[in-house]
Write a protein that holds these residues in place. Structure first.
Motif, PDB file in Angstrom:
ATOM      1  N   VAL A   4       0.845  -1.195   0.000  1.00  0.00           N
ATOM      2  CA  VAL A   4       0.000   0.000   0.000  1.00  0.00           C
ATOM      3  C   VAL A   4       0.877   1.241   0.000  1.00  0.00           C
ATOM      4  O   VAL A   4       1.810   1.352   0.809  1.00  0.00           O
ATOM      5  CB  VAL A   4      -0.925   0.024   1.233  1.00  0.00           C
ATOM      6  CG1 VAL A   4      -1.775   1.291   1.243  1.00  0.00           C
ATOM      7  CG2 VAL A   4      -1.818  -1.203   1.259  1.00  0.00           C
ATOM      8  N   ALA A   5       0.577   2.172  -0.918  1.00  0.00           N
ATOM      9  CA  ALA A   5       1.260   3.458  -0.905  1.00  0.00           C
ATOM     10  C   ALA A   5       0.592   4.341   0.138  1.00  0.00           C
ATOM     11  O   ALA A   5      -0.616   4.572   0.086  1.00  0.00           O
ATOM     12  CB  ALA A   5       1.184   4.112  -2.280  1.00  0.00           C
ATOM     13  N   LEU A   6       1.372   4.825   1.113  1.00  0.00           N
ATOM     14  CA  LEU A   6       0.901   5.803   2.073  1.00  0.00           C
ATOM     15  C   LEU A   6       1.465   7.150   1.647  1.00  0.00           C
ATOM     16  O   LEU A   6       2.681   7.364   1.705  1.00  0.00           O
ATOM     17  CB  LEU A   6       1.369   5.449   3.490  1.00  0.00           C
ATOM     18  CG  LEU A   6       0.465   4.528   4.305  1.00  0.00           C
ATOM     19  CD1 LEU A   6       0.317   3.167   3.646  1.00  0.00           C
ATOM     20  CD2 LEU A   6       1.002   4.376   5.727  1.00  0.00           C
ATOM     21  N   VAL A   7       0.605   8.036   1.179  1.00  0.00           N
ATOM     22  CA  VAL A   7       1.062   9.294   0.597  1.00  0.00           C
ATOM     23  C   VAL A   7       0.446  10.469   1.334  1.00  0.00           C
ATOM     24  O   VAL A   7      -0.741  10.460   1.663  1.00  0.00           O
ATOM     25  CB  VAL A   7       0.718   9.357  -0.912  1.00  0.00           C
ATOM     26  CG1 VAL A   7      -0.778   9.187  -1.151  1.00  0.00           C
ATOM     27  CG2 VAL A   7       1.197  10.671  -1.529  1.00  0.00           C
ATOM     28  N   GLY A   8       1.278  11.459   1.631  1.00  0.00           N
ATOM     29  CA  GLY A   8       0.756  12.647   2.302  1.00  0.00           C
ATOM     30  C   GLY A   8       1.852  13.535   2.835  1.00  0.00           C
ATOM     31  O   GLY A   8       3.027  13.408   2.470  1.00  0.00           O
ATOM     32  N   THR A   9       1.453  14.428   3.724  1.00  0.00           N
ATOM     33  CA  THR A   9       2.389  15.408   4.277  1.00  0.00           C
ATOM     34  C   THR A   9       2.987  14.858   5.567  1.00  0.00           C
ATOM     35  O   THR A   9       2.492  15.102   6.668  1.00  0.00           O
ATOM     36  CB  THR A   9       1.664  16.745   4.533  1.00  0.00           C
ATOM     37  OG1 THR A   9       0.509  16.505   5.353  1.00  0.00           O
ATOM     38  CG2 THR A   9       1.208  17.375   3.219  1.00  0.00           C
ATOM     39  N   PHE A  10       4.077  14.142   5.423  1.00  0.00           N
ATOM     40  CA  PHE A  10       4.727  13.510   6.575  1.00  0.00           C
ATOM     41  C   PHE A  10       5.414  14.536   7.472  1.00  0.00           C
ATOM     42  O   PHE A  10       5.814  14.204   8.593  1.00  0.00           O
ATOM     43  CB  PHE A  10       5.734  12.466   6.092  1.00  0.00           C
ATOM     44  CG  PHE A  10       5.103  11.187   5.630  1.00  0.00           C
ATOM     45  CD1 PHE A  10       5.186  10.040   6.409  1.00  0.00           C
ATOM     46  CD2 PHE A  10       4.420  11.112   4.421  1.00  0.00           C
ATOM     47  CE1 PHE A  10       4.602   8.850   5.995  1.00  0.00           C
ATOM     48  CE2 PHE A  10       3.833   9.935   3.990  1.00  0.00           C
ATOM     49  CZ  PHE A  10       3.920   8.795   4.782  1.00  0.00           C
ATOM     50  N   ASP A  11       5.567  15.770   7.009  1.00  0.00           N
ATOM     51  CA  ASP A  11       6.168  16.802   7.861  1.00  0.00           C
ATOM     52  C   ASP A  11       5.203  17.239   8.958  1.00  0.00           C
ATOM     53  O   ASP A  11       5.631  17.690  10.021  1.00  0.00           O
ATOM     54  CB  ASP A  11       6.633  18.006   7.041  1.00  0.00           C
ATOM     55  CG  ASP A  11       5.593  18.494   6.042  1.00  0.00           C
ATOM     56  OD1 ASP A  11       4.527  17.861   5.911  1.00  0.00           O
ATOM     57  OD2 ASP A  11       5.846  19.514   5.369  1.00  0.00           O
ATOM     58  N   HIS A  35       6.445  10.980   0.864  1.00  0.00           N
ATOM     59  CA  HIS A  35       6.351  12.276   1.555  1.00  0.00           C
ATOM     60  C   HIS A  35       6.101  13.392   0.534  1.00  0.00           C
ATOM     61  O   HIS A  35       6.957  13.684  -0.299  1.00  0.00           O
ATOM     62  CB  HIS A  35       7.643  12.533   2.331  1.00  0.00           C
ATOM     63  CG  HIS A  35       7.698  13.858   3.006  1.00  0.00           C
ATOM     64  ND1 HIS A  35       6.576  14.530   3.444  1.00  0.00           N
ATOM     65  CD2 HIS A  35       8.762  14.663   3.338  1.00  0.00           C
ATOM     66  CE1 HIS A  35       6.934  15.678   3.993  1.00  0.00           C
ATOM     67  NE2 HIS A  35       8.251  15.772   3.937  1.00  0.00           N
ATOM     68  N   ALA A  36       4.926  14.028   0.643  1.00  0.00           N
ATOM     69  CA  ALA A  36       4.557  15.075  -0.308  1.00  0.00           C
ATOM     70  C   ALA A  36       4.495  16.454   0.329  1.00  0.00           C
ATOM     71  O   ALA A  36       4.010  17.404  -0.291  1.00  0.00           O
ATOM     72  CB  ALA A  36       3.212  14.742  -0.958  1.00  0.00           C
ATOM     73  N   GLY A  37       4.970  16.580   1.564  1.00  0.00           N
ATOM     74  CA  GLY A  37       5.056  17.894   2.184  1.00  0.00           C
ATOM     75  C   GLY A  37       6.346  18.595   1.787  1.00  0.00           C
ATOM     76  O   GLY A  37       7.286  17.963   1.298  1.00  0.00           O
ATOM     77  N   THR A  38       6.424  19.877   2.012  1.00  0.00           N
ATOM     78  CA  THR A  38       7.609  20.619   1.560  1.00  0.00           C
ATOM     79  C   THR A  38       8.733  20.668   2.604  1.00  0.00           C
ATOM     80  O   THR A  38       9.874  20.974   2.262  1.00  0.00           O
ATOM     81  CB  THR A  38       7.235  22.061   1.173  1.00  0.00           C
ATOM     82  OG1 THR A  38       6.500  22.655   2.251  1.00  0.00           O
ATOM     83  CG2 THR A  38       6.389  22.073  -0.078  1.00  0.00           C
ATOM     84  N   PHE A  39       8.432  20.342   3.861  1.00  0.00           N
ATOM     85  CA  PHE A  39       9.449  20.404   4.908  1.00  0.00           C
ATOM     86  C   PHE A  39       9.889  18.997   5.310  1.00  0.00           C
ATOM     87  O   PHE A  39       9.265  18.011   4.928  1.00  0.00           O
ATOM     88  CB  PHE A  39       8.915  21.198   6.100  1.00  0.00           C
ATOM     89  CG  PHE A  39       8.642  22.639   5.758  1.00  0.00           C
ATOM     90  CD1 PHE A  39       9.685  23.535   5.636  1.00  0.00           C
ATOM     91  CD2 PHE A  39       7.346  23.079   5.531  1.00  0.00           C
ATOM     92  CE1 PHE A  39       9.445  24.864   5.297  1.00  0.00           C
ATOM     93  CE2 PHE A  39       7.091  24.393   5.193  1.00  0.00           C
ATOM     94  CZ  PHE A  39       8.143  25.295   5.068  1.00  0.00           C
ATOM     95  N   PRO A  40      10.970  18.869   6.081  1.00  0.00           N
ATOM     96  CA  PRO A  40      11.482  17.540   6.421  1.00  0.00           C
ATOM     97  C   PRO A  40      10.444  16.670   7.130  1.00  0.00           C
ATOM     98  O   PRO A  40       9.632  17.153   7.923  1.00  0.00           O
ATOM     99  CB  PRO A  40      12.666  17.857   7.348  1.00  0.00           C
ATOM    100  CG  PRO A  40      13.109  19.216   6.927  1.00  0.00           C
ATOM    101  CD  PRO A  40      11.863  19.950   6.568  1.00  0.00           C
TER     102      PRO A  40
END
Length: 408
Positions: A4-11, A35-40
């Motif tokens: 399963v792909a878990l996609v989102g803003t992990f930051d 990880h599709a968020g812009t920060f670490p």
């Protein structure tokens, strides 16, 4: 093992994603963290945000430095779409799962919408309690209301996430196997007032070895059909109910958008088209009808749906619009016109019976069509006459049999 792909803003949602990952893996489901968020990211991921940005045609550092949220969202959304599509095409992932607020929902569902019908797609979202059309589109993704904000692993959110994860696992374990002897599929459009026609045509076609997929012509149905035609699901189209054009042109609530009636033509698919329910515009309850229409003829379909009879002037515009779409056809198309009414309430004695208005639609359509691929015929029946339904089905079978590469 399914993945399963878990996609989102992990930051911002790293702990919540990690909670879900653990449940998946406890059930022997592997994960790919994107990880599709812009920060670490708060936790390790399999595909980093700089890779997502690059897939979206941008450079992560430049996005961060610009402090332009709109530009960042556009780039990361594009990257998610590309990566999810590529992973699925390679057979790397079997489902997509996500959680988040409005931004995370926009990112993740953009990728989910790229996948075919039947691939599990689950979104836990703070936005799921309202209008989700912009997120779902024409896909079969499932949206779970998060109930509380997706912020911290409180007991309520843990319950919601646990259920959503197990729902995804259930989808994976219950996936239908591909059938080697699957029947060729035909798309058909139906409305309540054209149900007898389409039901009879469906039965006729299924007895002859076809699988008929019926779309309810309520706007969403038309859009879904157009998308699945583009995706190559069908060998032919029985578009007998083109009523969504009435709402598109005259402000009704069941419009399918300006690209309705294009996909089959552009795909070169055999199609049989009629004007089912093009005698009505759909509104909600009576008080929702715009004041400018107060003097018109109405019919209460139910307390939530009010039908308005189209006028000769509107029918002229409808005929021109449908004719222009038919002129796009790159394969043979038959147009079948029922002279005695094209809905259940527009036959003689019915509340929408108006043969003069019908004739304007027929004349306008005929005058507009110039495509040599398109044949227009009339029948001295109403649209729900079994003879009309069988004629339409027979014509479509003939077109399919004559089309290149299709043999029955």
């Amino acid at each position: 093992m399914a993945n399963v792909a878990l996609v989102g803003t992990f930051d911002t949602k790293g702990r919540e994603f990690e909670f879900c990952r653990e449940i998946f893996e406890q059930q022997n489901i592997s994960t790919t963290m994107i990880h599709a968020g812009t920060f670490p990211s708060e936790i390790p991921t399999d595909i980093s945000n700089d890779v997502v940005a690059s897939a979206g045609g941008a450079e992560l550092t430049a996005l961060v430095d610009s402090k332009d949220r709109g530009a960042s969202m556009a780039a990361m959304t594009s990257g998610v779409r590309t990566i999810i599509s590529d992973l699925y095409a390679k057979g790397t992932i079997d489902a997509v799962f996500s959680l988040g607020g409005s931004g995370g929902t926009t990112l993740a569902t953009a990728g989910m919408r790229e996948l075919p019908v039947g691939v599990p797609k689950v979104m836990v979202s703070t936005m799921a309690g309202g209008n989700v059309a912009q997120y779902v589109g024409t896909s079969d993704l499932a949206m779970f209301p998060s109930i509380v904000d997706v912020q911290g692993l409180n007991s309520i959110l843990q319950d919601v996430l646990t259920n959503a994860v197990h729902a995804t696992i259930g989808m994976l374990k219950g996936a239908r196997e591909e059938h080697e002897n699957a029947k060729p599929q035909i798309a058909a459009t139906m409305f309540g007032v054209t149900t007898p026609c389409v039901s009879h045509a469906q039965e006729y076609l299924e007895e002859r070895g076809y699988d008929v997929v019926v779309f309810h012509a309520t706007g969403a149905g038309g859009r879904s059909m157009e998308k699945l035609i583009e995706d190559g699901y069908f060998v032919g189209v029985l578009d007998l109910t083109t009523t969504e054009w009435c709402d598109e042109l005259f402000g009704g609530i069941l419009a399918a958008g300006p690209n309705r009636s294009e996909a089959a033509s552009k795909a070169g698919l055999p199609q049989v088209v009629s004007v089912g329910a093009m005698d009505m515009v759909n509104f909600g309850s009576p008080e929702s009808v715009p004041e400018r229409y107060s003097s018109r003829t109405f019919y209460p379909h139910n307390p939530q749906v009010t039908l308005m009879r189209t006028t000769p002037e509107e029918n002229a515009q409808l005929g021109t619009t449908l004719g222009e779409k038919l002129n796009l056809a790159e394969a043979p198309a038959d147009v079948l016109l029922p002279l005695r009414g094209f809905s259940a309430i527009a036959t003689e004695g019915g509340p929408f019976y108006d043969p003069e208005a019908d004739r304007v639609l027929f004349d306008s359509l005929t005058a507009t069509v110039t495509n040599p691929h398109v044949t227009i015929e009339t029948m001295d029946t109403d649209i729900n006459d079994p003879a009309f339904a069988e004629a339409a089905a027979e014509k479509l079978i003939a077109l399919i049999n004559n089309s290149k590469g299709i043999q029955k």
